[in-house]
Write a protein that holds these residues in place. Structure first.
Motif, PDB file in Angstrom:
ATOM      1  N   GLY A 288       3.795   8.527  30.045  1.00 22.94           N
ATOM      2  CA  GLY A 288       5.121   8.292  29.978  1.00 22.94           C
ATOM      3  C   GLY A 288       5.919   9.554  29.781  1.00 22.94           C
ATOM      4  O   GLY A 288       5.381  10.526  29.911  1.00 22.94           O
ATOM      5  N   THR A 289       7.238   9.195  29.817  1.00 18.24           N
ATOM      6  CA  THR A 289       8.123  10.083  29.786  1.00 18.24           C
ATOM      7  C   THR A 289       8.919  10.058  28.397  1.00 18.24           C
ATOM      8  O   THR A 289       9.195   8.961  28.047  1.00 18.24           O
ATOM      9  CB  THR A 289       9.074  10.257  30.748  1.00 18.24           C
ATOM     10  N   LEU A 290       9.228  11.082  27.613  1.00 18.45           N
ATOM     11  CA  LEU A 290      10.221  11.164  26.512  1.00 18.45           C
ATOM     12  C   LEU A 290      11.329  12.133  26.317  1.00 18.45           C
ATOM     13  O   LEU A 290      11.043  13.297  27.213  1.00 18.45           O
ATOM     14  CB  LEU A 290       9.373  11.298  25.178  1.00 18.45           C
ATOM     15  N   CYS A 291      12.501  11.909  25.707  1.00 14.92           N
ATOM     16  CA  CYS A 291      13.238  12.962  25.493  1.00 14.92           C
ATOM     17  C   CYS A 291      13.468  13.220  24.213  1.00 14.92           C
ATOM     18  O   CYS A 291      13.493  12.430  23.069  1.00 14.92           O
ATOM     19  CB  CYS A 291      14.594  12.399  25.901  1.00 14.92           C
ATOM     20  N   PHE A 292      12.908  14.795  23.940  1.00 17.15           N
ATOM     21  CA  PHE A 292      12.646  15.380  22.701  1.00 17.15           C
ATOM     22  C   PHE A 292      14.067  16.007  22.300  1.00 17.15           C
ATOM     23  O   PHE A 292      14.230  16.977  23.015  1.00 17.15           O
ATOM     24  CB  PHE A 292      11.412  15.977  22.807  1.00 17.15           C
ATOM     25  N   SER A 293      14.470  16.004  20.999  1.00 21.40           N
ATOM     26  CA  SER A 293      15.543  16.652  20.748  1.00 21.40           C
ATOM     27  C   SER A 293      15.356  17.256  19.388  1.00 21.40           C
ATOM     28  O   SER A 293      14.567  16.740  18.486  1.00 21.40           O
ATOM     29  CB  SER A 293      16.844  15.636  20.150  1.00 21.40           C
ATOM     30  N   TYR A 294      15.731  18.699  19.296  1.00 21.64           N
ATOM     31  CA  TYR A 294      15.455  19.679  18.273  1.00 21.64           C
ATOM     32  C   TYR A 294      16.694  20.416  18.108  1.00 21.64           C
ATOM     33  O   TYR A 294      16.954  21.128  19.164  1.00 21.64           O
ATOM     34  CB  TYR A 294      14.047  20.393  18.222  1.00 21.64           C
ATOM     35  N   GLY A 295      17.415  20.591  16.991  1.00 19.10           N
ATOM     36  CA  GLY A 295      18.522  21.528  16.943  1.00 19.10           C
ATOM     37  C   GLY A 295      19.558  21.073  18.036  1.00 19.10           C
ATOM     38  O   GLY A 295      19.967  19.963  18.049  1.00 19.10           O
TER      39      GLY A 295
END
Length: 359
Positions: A288-295
């Motif tokens: 699958g695909t994911l959107c990863f957010s940091y800062g």
């Protein structure tokens, strides 16, 4: 070769004899499934066989093991792909296979292809990289590096998986180890590995251990190439804001994709090789695909089965429900390691009781 000679070579004919050295099912460069064998057609005469009907594989294997003479009808005698000066027997789905009732010669074991058909013919890694996928090979290599052990689901059961980088004087390659072979190879030591199988993933040739793989320690290999630097891996802590996962099922024999029916039937037929099987024998995968957010950063990443299933096992999640896994990913914070070049997730760890995680 004259036109008349060529026509004669391609005429349909029959061949009788003892089948030997039946290879595993392979995939050609044009993505066709096939396998090879040898047929003894006279007392001391053997011919190569190329069969492009995988439904006949089990029949030829059983005949080879039982030394049952066969009659192959509606086959073609064509120039050998390995040596144009020789010919081979071409078998396809129109060819018929039946027991031969009378032969004028007895069984004689061919030794010409013993090592090659069993995957014992030694190859350099450079040669392996030019070998089509699903071929058996043997290599002598040094273990250059190893990743942590992960988990993959096969036939509803978790099995251990480890990826190592091996090298010789010609190239380096990724080798995948399974279950009891995991952690058996030590970094810096050299081994002869028999009965490996070639694979192709994301246009990169790799090798994988099989049930028949054997390991032999050898003297230290010198002049080995160094493992490529893994300096593009980024590791961050953050939140997953979007995710989409898809479960896939594939046939154990031909690796073709199989769509599960909506009913409660116990059996299913593979649309590729036409073999019928129990549902629980299907191989399971998820990506699958994911959107990863940091800062203040956001990155779109791809994630695949081995990484997902390892995370599920570590967090006591069922690998059968993509919706529940998506909910888990969206509801928690994670430490994610991914390749900056390919944007593939290499490791994902659930963070518990971690303060100061960037939202």
């Amino acid at each position: 070769m004259s036109a008349s000679k060529k026509i004669k070579l391609e005429e349909k004919t029959s061949v009788c004899g003892f089948i030997q050295h039946v290879s595993p099912i392979k995939t050609s460069r044009t993505n066709n499934k096939y396998f090879n064998a040898t047929v003894q057609v006279q007392r001391d005469t053997f011919k190569k066989v190329a069969c492009f009907d995988v439904m006949k594989h089990s029949t030829l294997v059983e005949a080879s093991q039982a030394r049952t003479p066969l009659k192959l009808t509606d086959v073609q005698i064509v120039p050998s792909r390995l040596d144009s000066a020789k010919t081979e027997v071409l078998v396809n789905y129109k060819s018929r296979v039946e027991v031969s009732r009378q032969l004028s010669f007895s069984y004689q074991k061919s030794t010409e292809d013993d090592h090659d058909s069993a995957g014992e013919k030694f190859k350099t890694l450079k040669e392996v990289q030019n070998t089509p996928e699903f071929n058996k090979v043997a290599v002598e290599v040094k273990i250059l590096s190893a990743k942590e052990v992960s988990v993959q689901i096969v036939r509803e059961l978790p099995i251990q998986k480890q990826e190592v980088i091996v090298g010789d004087s010609t190239a380096t390659m990724k080798l995948t180890l399974w279950d009891e072979m995991v952690t058996k190879l030590e970094i810096g030591k050299s081994y002869r590995l028999n009965q490996l199988s070639t694979r192709l993933f994301q246009n990169v040739k790799t090798i994988t251990a099989t049930k028949a793989t054997s390991i032999e320690s050898i003297d230290d290999l010198v002049n080995c190439l160094q493992a490529p630097e893994d300096n593009d891996v980024i590791e961050k802590e953050g939140k997953i804001t979007q995710v989409g996962l898809v479960m896939h099922f594939s046939c154990e024999m031909c690796k073709g994709k199989v769509a599960l029916p909506d009913d409660d039937s116990k059996f299913i037929r593979c649309p590729s090789c036409k073999m019928k099987m129990a549902k629980e024998t299907l191989q399971k995968s998820m990506n699958g695909t994911l959107c990863f957010s940091y800062g203040y950063q956001k990155v779109k990443l791809s994630i695949f089965s081995s990484t997902l299933f390892t995370m599920c096992i570590a967090n006591h999640l069922s690998v059968d429900n993509a919706e529940n896994i998506e909910d888990f990913l969206l509801s928690n914070s994670f430490r994610v390691a991914y390749s900056n070049e390919t944007k593939n997730v290499q490791n994902i760890v659930h963070l518990t009781n971690v303060a100061g995680v960037n939202q």
